[in-house]
Each structure stands twice: as structure tokens, then as C-alpha cells.
Design a protein around this motif. Sequence first.
Motif, PDB file in Angstrom:
ATOM      1  N   LEU A 122     -41.095  14.222 -55.964  1.00 47.91           N
ATOM      2  CA  LEU A 122     -41.761  15.495 -55.679  1.00 47.91           C
ATOM      3  C   LEU A 122     -40.892  16.464 -54.892  1.00 47.91           C
ATOM      4  O   LEU A 122     -41.287  17.610 -54.674  1.00 47.91           O
ATOM      5  CB  LEU A 122     -43.051  15.239 -54.888  1.00 47.91           C
ATOM      6  N   GLY A 123     -39.741  16.011 -54.449  1.00 51.62           N
ATOM      7  CA  GLY A 123     -38.870  16.926 -53.722  1.00 51.62           C
ATOM      8  C   GLY A 123     -37.767  16.178 -53.014  1.00 51.62           C
ATOM      9  O   GLY A 123     -37.806  14.952 -52.848  1.00 51.62           O
ATOM     10  N   LYS A 124     -36.746  16.967 -52.594  1.00 49.76           N
ATOM     11  CA  LYS A 124     -35.600  16.428 -51.878  1.00 49.76           C
ATOM     12  C   LYS A 124     -35.246  17.393 -50.767  1.00 49.76           C
ATOM     13  O   LYS A 124     -35.164  18.611 -50.997  1.00 49.76           O
ATOM     14  CB  LYS A 124     -34.435  16.233 -52.848  1.00 49.76           C
ATOM     15  N   TRP A 125     -35.059  16.859 -49.555  1.00 53.60           N
ATOM     16  CA  TRP A 125     -34.820  17.697 -48.391  1.00 53.60           C
ATOM     17  C   TRP A 125     -33.598  17.179 -47.628  1.00 53.60           C
ATOM     18  O   TRP A 125     -33.337  15.966 -47.605  1.00 53.60           O
ATOM     19  CB  TRP A 125     -36.035  17.694 -47.462  1.00 53.60           C
ATOM     20  N   GLU A 126     -32.896  18.096 -46.981  1.00 55.40           N
ATOM     21  CA  GLU A 126     -31.679  17.741 -46.255  1.00 55.40           C
ATOM     22  C   GLU A 126     -31.783  18.242 -44.831  1.00 55.40           C
ATOM     23  O   GLU A 126     -32.315  19.322 -44.577  1.00 55.40           O
ATOM     24  CB  GLU A 126     -30.474  18.360 -46.963  1.00 55.40           C
TER      25      GLU A 126
ATOM     26  N   ALA B  63     -23.861   3.937 -36.771  1.00 48.68           N
ATOM     27  CA  ALA B  63     -25.226   4.158 -36.298  1.00 48.68           C
ATOM     28  C   ALA B  63     -26.196   3.682 -37.368  1.00 48.68           C
ATOM     29  O   ALA B  63     -25.817   3.428 -38.519  1.00 48.68           O
ATOM     30  CB  ALA B  63     -25.465   5.631 -35.979  1.00 48.68           C
ATOM     31  N   TYR B  64     -27.452   3.581 -36.988  1.00 47.29           N
ATOM     32  CA  TYR B  64     -28.510   3.209 -37.929  1.00 47.29           C
ATOM     33  C   TYR B  64     -29.817   3.819 -37.434  1.00 47.29           C
ATOM     34  O   TYR B  64     -29.923   4.277 -36.291  1.00 47.29           O
ATOM     35  CB  TYR B  64     -28.619   1.695 -38.079  1.00 47.29           C
ATOM     36  N   TRP B  65     -30.817   3.822 -38.315  1.00 45.29           N
ATOM     37  CA  TRP B  65     -32.109   4.395 -37.928  1.00 45.29           C
ATOM     38  C   TRP B  65     -32.776   3.505 -36.885  1.00 45.29           C
ATOM     39  O   TRP B  65     -32.903   2.308 -37.066  1.00 45.29           O
ATOM     40  CB  TRP B  65     -33.044   4.535 -39.124  1.00 45.29           C
ATOM     41  N   GLY B  66     -33.217   4.123 -35.803  1.00 43.66           N
ATOM     42  CA  GLY B  66     -33.971   3.413 -34.780  1.00 43.66           C
ATOM     43  C   GLY B  66     -35.436   3.786 -34.866  1.00 43.66           C
ATOM     44  O   GLY B  66     -36.115   3.521 -35.871  1.00 43.66           O
ATOM     45  N   GLU B  67     -35.943   4.447 -33.838  1.00 43.68           N
ATOM     46  CA  GLU B  67     -37.346   4.839 -33.814  1.00 43.68           C
ATOM     47  C   GLU B  67     -37.618   5.879 -34.903  1.00 43.68           C
ATOM     48  O   GLU B  67     -36.874   6.840 -35.074  1.00 43.68           O
ATOM     49  CB  GLU B  67     -37.692   5.426 -32.438  1.00 43.68           C
ATOM     50  N   VAL B  68     -38.714   5.670 -35.642  1.00 41.42           N
ATOM     51  CA  VAL B  68     -39.109   6.577 -36.725  1.00 41.42           C
ATOM     52  C   VAL B  68     -40.566   6.974 -36.535  1.00 41.42           C
ATOM     53  O   VAL B  68     -41.405   6.134 -36.192  1.00 41.42           O
ATOM     54  CB  VAL B  68     -38.920   5.910 -38.107  1.00 41.42           C
ATOM     55  N   ARG B  69     -40.855   8.249 -36.745  1.00 37.46           N
ATOM     56  CA  ARG B  69     -42.238   8.719 -36.683  1.00 37.46           C
ATOM     57  C   ARG B  69     -42.533   9.529 -37.937  1.00 37.46           C
ATOM     58  O   ARG B  69     -41.759  10.419 -38.311  1.00 37.46           O
ATOM     59  CB  ARG B  69     -42.467   9.584 -35.447  1.00 37.46           C
ATOM     60  N   LEU B  70     -43.653   9.217 -38.568  1.00 38.22           N
ATOM     61  CA  LEU B  70     -44.053   9.874 -39.809  1.00 38.22           C
ATOM     62  C   LEU B  70     -45.460  10.411 -39.630  1.00 38.22           C
ATOM     63  O   LEU B  70     -46.389   9.643 -39.350  1.00 38.22           O
ATOM     64  CB  LEU B  70     -44.003   8.861 -40.958  1.00 38.22           C
TER      65      LEU B  70
ATOM     66  N   GLU C 222     -35.123  15.761 -37.653  1.00 36.44           N
ATOM     67  CA  GLU C 222     -36.503  16.132 -37.987  1.00 36.44           C
ATOM     68  C   GLU C 222     -36.490  16.805 -39.343  1.00 36.44           C
ATOM     69  O   GLU C 222     -35.692  17.726 -39.581  1.00 36.44           O
ATOM     70  CB  GLU C 222     -37.100  17.058 -36.925  1.00 36.44           C
ATOM     71  N   ILE C 223     -37.379  16.352 -40.208  1.00 33.25           N
ATOM     72  CA  ILE C 223     -37.433  16.869 -41.573  1.00 33.25           C
ATOM     73  C   ILE C 223     -38.883  17.219 -41.897  1.00 33.25           C
ATOM     74  O   ILE C 223     -39.774  16.377 -41.750  1.00 33.25           O
ATOM     75  CB  ILE C 223     -36.913  15.844 -42.590  1.00 33.25           C
ATOM     76  N   ASP C 224     -39.135  18.440 -42.327  1.00 36.01           N
ATOM     77  CA  ASP C 224     -40.454  18.862 -42.799  1.00 36.01           C
ATOM     78  C   ASP C 224     -40.413  18.968 -44.311  1.00 36.01           C
ATOM     79  O   ASP C 224     -39.566  19.682 -44.877  1.00 36.01           O
ATOM     80  CB  ASP C 224     -40.839  20.214 -42.196  1.00 36.01           C
ATOM     81  N   MET C 225     -41.333  18.268 -44.945  1.00 40.05           N
ATOM     82  CA  MET C 225     -41.358  18.211 -46.406  1.00 40.05           C
ATOM     83  C   MET C 225     -42.686  18.757 -46.918  1.00 40.05           C
ATOM     84  O   MET C 225     -43.743  18.184 -46.643  1.00 40.05           O
ATOM     85  CB  MET C 225     -41.175  16.759 -46.873  1.00 40.05           C
ATOM     86  N   ALA C 226     -42.655  19.871 -47.614  1.00 42.03           N
ATOM     87  CA  ALA C 226     -43.852  20.468 -48.211  1.00 42.03           C
ATOM     88  C   ALA C 226     -44.078  19.854 -49.592  1.00 42.03           C
ATOM     89  O   ALA C 226     -43.199  19.912 -50.455  1.00 42.03           O
ATOM     90  CB  ALA C 226     -43.711  21.978 -48.316  1.00 42.03           C
ATOM     91  N   VAL C 227     -45.255  19.264 -49.780  1.00 41.17           N
ATOM     92  CA  VAL C 227     -45.564  18.558 -51.025  1.00 41.17           C
ATOM     93  C   VAL C 227     -46.746  19.253 -51.695  1.00 41.17           C
ATOM     94  O   VAL C 227     -47.845  19.296 -51.136  1.00 41.17           O
ATOM     95  CB  VAL C 227     -45.907  17.084 -50.749  1.00 41.17           C
TER      96      VAL C 227
ATOM     97  N   TRP D 190     -41.079  14.032 -40.721  1.00 40.73           N
ATOM     98  CA  TRP D 190     -40.377  12.778 -40.456  1.00 40.73           C
ATOM     99  C   TRP D 190     -39.422  12.982 -39.298  1.00 40.73           C
ATOM    100  O   TRP D 190     -38.642  13.941 -39.261  1.00 40.73           O
ATOM    101  CB  TRP D 190     -39.604  12.344 -41.699  1.00 40.73           C
ATOM    102  N   TYR D 191     -39.485  12.093 -38.335  1.00 40.29           N
ATOM    103  CA  TYR D 191     -38.581  12.122 -37.189  1.00 40.29           C
ATOM    104  C   TYR D 191     -37.871  10.778 -37.119  1.00 40.29           C
ATOM    105  O   TYR D 191     -38.505   9.714 -37.199  1.00 40.29           O
ATOM    106  CB  TYR D 191     -39.357  12.357 -35.895  1.00 40.29           C
ATOM    107  N   GLY D 192     -36.554  10.814 -36.994  1.00 36.99           N
ATOM    108  CA  GLY D 192     -35.784   9.589 -36.876  1.00 36.99           C
ATOM    109  C   GLY D 192     -34.722   9.714 -35.815  1.00 36.99           C
ATOM    110  O   GLY D 192     -33.997  10.719 -35.763  1.00 36.99           O
ATOM    111  N   ALA D 193     -34.647   8.720 -34.939  1.00 38.33           N
ATOM    112  CA  ALA D 193     -33.637   8.706 -33.881  1.00 38.33           C
ATOM    113  C   ALA D 193     -32.576   7.674 -34.228  1.00 38.33           C
ATOM    114  O   ALA D 193     -32.874   6.580 -34.724  1.00 38.33           O
ATOM    115  CB  ALA D 193     -34.271   8.382 -32.539  1.00 38.33           C
TER     116      ALA D 193
END
Length: 855
Positions: free
Chosen positions: A242-246, A191-198, A256-261, A211-214
Amino acid sequence: MRFLKLVEWKLKGFYPYVPLLGNSLETQQELMGMTDWLPAKVPGCVQNDLWKAGWIEDPYKDMNSLKCEWVENRWWMYRTHFSISVAPDESILLIFKGIDYKAHFYFNGHFLATHEGMFEPVELTIGSDLCQKDNELTVLFEHAPDEMGQIGYTSETHTQKSRFNYKWDFSTRLVPIGLWDDVYVKVIKSAYWGEVRLTTSFEEQTGNIRWYGALKGPASASVHPSDEWVAIAEVVHNGERLGKWEAFVQQSGSFEIDMAVPNISLWYPNGLGEQPLYQVKVTLYQDGELIDEWMGRTGFHCLEWIPNEEAPADAFPYSVFINSSRMYIKGMNLTPLDMMYGAVTNDRYEDIVLKLKKANVNLVRVWGGGLIEKDIFYELCDEHGILIWQEFIQSSSGIDNIPSQKPGFMKMLERAAYSAITRKRNHISLACWSGGNELRDEHGIPSTVKDKNIALLQSMVQQLDPHRYFLPTSASGPNEFLSLDHPGKNYDVHGPWKYAGPVEQYRLYNGSDSLLHSEFGVDGLASYASILRFLSKAEQKVQTMQENDVWRHHGEWWCTKDREDEMFGGINDLQEFVVASQWTQAEGLRYALEANRRRKYRNSGSIVWQFNEPFPNVSCTSVIDYYHQPKMAYYWVRKAFANQHLSLKYDQLIIDSNTPFYPELYFHNSFEQGELNWTIECISPQGDRFHIQQGCHSIHSNTSTKLDTLDWDVSTMSEGIVIVRLSGSFIGESYKSNNPYNLESNTYLFSTKKSHYFSDWLRAPSADLSWSHVRNSGHDAIEVYEVVNTGPIPALYIVAAYMDGGIEKILFSEQNYSVLFAGERLQFEVERHSWGSDPVDPSSIYFKTIHSAGR
């Protein structure tokens, strides 16, 4: 994960359909084609490659483009070879970012697919069983589709191809074919990253990046939530992580990833603050193995569109509200940079965006007759604070302007819009979407969402980019064109595009009640040095578009000869013609911008038509010419867009000694409140100051303020030119010292003559100037000079110049076209490196007044 950019290509031309047959039915021999294999540049276009190979002459010179029209009627084959290792459980993904226009794809002799449309990328997956050690990729382009240029029937539009290439008022007919954007090969596994929304939001000093990635690819349909699939996101700013999220895969096969900066800095448009960008990197792992990664940049701002002050209830919101403050729109309309847009380099894009920035522009409208631009343009606008008004690819046609509703076209429009929205929505600089340029219903009223074409686009924006503003079209009406005869209906309007004359120009803009003026202009000639580049020697003389076919080919609509003869007397010298035409363009545009700005925020802004041109025109409404040489209008627009600016309101350029003349002084302030000291000086061409007026005012932040009325007795004035200069200094409330900020002066010319109003200035003696090199500013391409007016008469208007092969050229300096009175001095920061040219020896730079041209 392996990645390869394909840049080595060959090109071959055929008559239509010949490659589909291959061999002659009669002789069984190979049908060779009309050319042999030629070197091809990708991204680019067929015409550019043929030009470099000597098959066609320079299409920008004289009328050579007419000799190139056969190219669009042939079929063209691109071919390349590449090697890349592919394991049995891997595939390769071919990514074509720009196909122009209908193409058939072949890989190692196997037909893959056919695609039609410019504005959506093509992705083709190839299994390892088709891959070889040396792979051959072939793209066969059909002839260009038959489409309309500027004149035609919008309702009959059937393609998603740029229409300006089929002939517009600022371009010739030159219809590109080819690979107009990058081509990549990517090795993929499951698989690979398709549609991305930031998207970003913030509260106080803490920002949130969502960040949303399909997933796409062979395994994407069978991915299930498990620890097997992991996405890891990182945010970096100024080199600091500034941070790392999983995150783990969802049921839908997406993440879907929410990153607090913490401690974020806000992104501001040009002139209002900085443009901090945060880099986001998201890597995809399967069972601990790196599968794919995505990288992008974003920023933090709160941008809304709100109603204008005193706006009618049925008007759209036309005011930009960003980071808790209104922003006055200082805008430009952008056409494609070149007829052969595929061949535009990143350096050329950067030069355009930097010139926008230096002109104090904070918003650019990407016009619907042109392009969804390459990614580099949006990235540069993110970096430099230029908000983007992006139109979908639709435009008026004159005979009818109704958006096409052909079923085939609607499907193509939907695909192109989906691609544009999902690819461009992640840019912090994107401010709004528009359905297209000057679209109207059958009654001539600007289109609304009641039109199913426009309704489709609005619904797609609401679904795919719900936080962005959508306008049905520009102009959005209810008047399409600025009309003083229909007051109260000039909400978002276009026009005019001509200087209306020394009286009517000022009546029109003083009387305007537009809420937003999203397109208007004034025409003017290109620089003298530029004209010499694309006109043969025999054509390098003063002409009209009616008299000369070559001139007509390079700007048919924009003849200014009669205008300049009226303003300056009969003109027979080409350099003199350039100066006169550029002065009138600068005067007309400057006044329109200042008049609109005096009504801030009842009027929310001005968007000048046009910034650039894709074809070298003798005359055009652009403020920089094809070779990126700024016209005089560029510098006067730059001043009119300055954050702090003094302007003069007047009724006409001609002063009648029997008629009272009371110009009004205004101050435009985009910054904080403070104290303003101002001076008005009236001076004769001989250098005599016959009136001085001064004052001091407290100024509120983000306002336009009337300061005073100029009061002098005009009945005693002799016939000739009157120079009025505005100057001042400002101390803001947050300044740490009492040292004032000196404003750039603003100078106006008036005439008391009954005819040929400004002939005396155009043919006046040159002022005496001296200059000395002060320093290198710390950048290799910037030199600083001090220029002094050593004579008694005013120096109107000073530019930095040099000689190149016997031709005088003007170098870029933000101080160009400044005015110095006797004994005054000014430092010029001169860029000795112009786009497309080698750096200039600092010792060869000199300074002159423009009205000494040709002498």
C-alpha cells in the motif's frame, strides 16, 4: 544480517554452587554433578526435560508433583554449540526472550553477565574476537527463589516470577527453572533496531501509521543526522503493498515515520466485525547496506473506556467504546496454560484462542498471578479479535494484600513493566493495563494510585503507552467482593466462586448492582475422560476432597459432592457425578452472565473466572479442563455470550405449587435493530407441552429488552422436572430478504420436588436418537451430521462422542449440549480433531444424551 534460532541444547543438574567451584578442593577432581548431560528442549523448563528423560514421573498424575519439588532446589546448566560466520567488524547479539529465574551466562568459557527476572529479555553483545568456528554458550541457573503461593504476604513479595507455580487453588506446587522462551543469535554490525513503537489513527477512510524506532548497538551512540542512515517502511495488506516511505536518522539516533494508508478497514472485536491487519516492515540501511529489519502487524480502531450508564461520579470508566459504539464485555480470565509454561507450543496457544473465539468471548484478562504471555498469544488475539486486559505480575496473598514496596522489588517491577509495555503496546488487541490482581491497602480497600507501587506503574503506562487505559487493580472497588449488603459500592467487583444454591444464586445475581463483574465463577468437575488420564485406577471413584488426599491434591477448594447430593440425591457413580457437577456449574454461570447482561450498560460486562487451568484438577472453576476438553459450562457460556440471545429471569430453580411463579423473558441484542418473533414452550419430561407463549417485538440495536412475563398456572403441576425452552427468529433492518435468522434455543430446567430436585432427570431413560452423516464442511477436520430425536421424550443434552481405547470421549461441536424435542432435528458440525489427539474416524462418531453416562 544473519539470524539463528538456538534449539539444540543439553541440560545438567548440580547441587547449589557446585558449578562455581568446578573441581574439588580435596581431590582436585571435577565435581561431576547429580546428572549427566540430558537432552533439553528450548523453550521449555528443567522439569519437562527430566520427565522426558525418566528422572521424574508424570508430575500431573496422582500426587507425583510432590516428588518433583527437589528439582527447584538444584542448580541447572544449559549448554549449546553453534556456528555462525562473523566478520572482524561485526558482533553477535545473544537474545534470550525468557529467563527463569536467576542465571549466569558464559560464552566460550568467558563469563558475560548475571540476570534475575522472568519478564524482560536478556541481550548480550559478543565481539568478533571471542567468536570461534564452534561456539559454546552456557547458561547456569540457580535454584528457584523462595516466594509465596496464593497464601502469604503480598507486601513481602520480592521477585518478578510467576507465583501460581508456588501453589494456587487451581494448581499444585511446581516451580519451573529454565529457558522458557526462544533464544536467538543475531549478527550485527554498527546498529540494530531497539525500542519500537507503533501507533495508528484514522480519519474517515484514511489511516495513519506512526512508527518510531530507536537504534541500539555499538554505533548507536555516535549516529548523527545524515544521508548515511536510512529507514525504509512498507505497508502490506492482503498481499498488496500500500505504500513505501523513507526516513533519515534524527539527532537522538531514532527514526519516526508517518505512513498515510488510504481506504482502510477498521478492526473490530470478536463478534462485532472483521479483524483486518496491516503488515509493517521497516528496514535499516547504512551507506546502502542492509543492517537490520523489523516486522509487525497493526490495525485501525478507536477504543476508549467511558463511564457506565447511571454510574456514580467517582467510578472508573468501565465501558468499552470502540469504533463509535459501546461494546458489552463478554470476558474470560486466563491463567497460564500449563505449570510448565515454557513447554507450551504455538498449536496449543492457537487452540486456546480459537476456543475463546468460538465461545463468543471478546475480552480476556491476563491475570496478575501468572505471566506476561509469549508473543504468539498476543499475535493470535490480534488475528481473532480478542481484546486483552493485561495485568502486571502482582497478586493478593490473603494474609496481607498490600503491593510490595521493597526497594529491590520496585526496581525489578520497573524493569519488568518497561519490558512488558514496550513489547506488547504494538498489539491492536491490547485494551488496558492493570496494576495487578486483588491488591489492597492496609484497611482492605482496593489499591489506588496513592500507593507508590501502583503510582509507578501508572506513570510508566502514561509515559510509554499514553493512549492505553490503566486500572490500579482488579477488583478496583470500592467493594472488592460483590455484596448485596453494601449496595451502591459494587463498582468493579470479584466473587463469588461457588454456586450459592437453588435460591440464593438467583437472589444474589438478580440483586447485583455491579458496574463491572471482572472475576467470579462456579466450580465443576473435569470431563470423565480427562479424570481417567491423571488419576490411578484406585482413585477413579466418587470421593470428597476431605476423604481422599489425591483428590484434594487436584482441587482442594472445589469439592462439589455435598452440593450434588443435595441437588441430585446420593451419587456413587463417577460418570454420573461428572454430569451432575458440570450441569450445576453450567446453570450457575449461565444465570450470572444473563443477569448481568440484563442490566446492560449499567453493567458493562462480565469476565468469568476462569477459562482454563494449568494443572489437571478433578474439580475447578475452569470452563475447559487441562486437556482442553470443554465442560458443559463452556457451551452455556457461549450461548449466554451470543450476539443475539433469549434469557429467562427467575427467582429460584424450585417451583412451589403454592407460590406464584412469573419468570420474565429478555432479549439481548449486540447487533442492529429489527423484528423478533419468540416462543416459550413448557414441557414435561414425558414430552407433553402444557404451556406455549409467543410474541413479536421491535428491537433496538445494542440493547437488552424485557419482552414478556411467563404466565402459567403452577398449582396444577405434578412433582418432577419442568423444561422451559426459549426460541425465536430475528430479521434485521439491513437484511436483503425476509428470511429470518433463527436464534439458538435456550433451555432451562426447574423442579417441583421438595428435595433431590433433579434426580429424576439425572437417572431418566435415554432419549432415542438417530443420526446421519451429511457432508464434510470443506475443512478436513469438520464433519456435519444431522441428529434426530426419534422418540417421544425430550433429549437433554446431546453431545458428539466416540470411543478411544474403551474410554468415551466428547468431541467439540458448537451444537453440543443442545436439546431436541420429539421429532426435531439439528445439524451438528463436529471437529474430529481435538488438541493433543489424532483425528477421529468419522464413522466412529455417535451422538448421545449426557445423562445416559455410565449406562
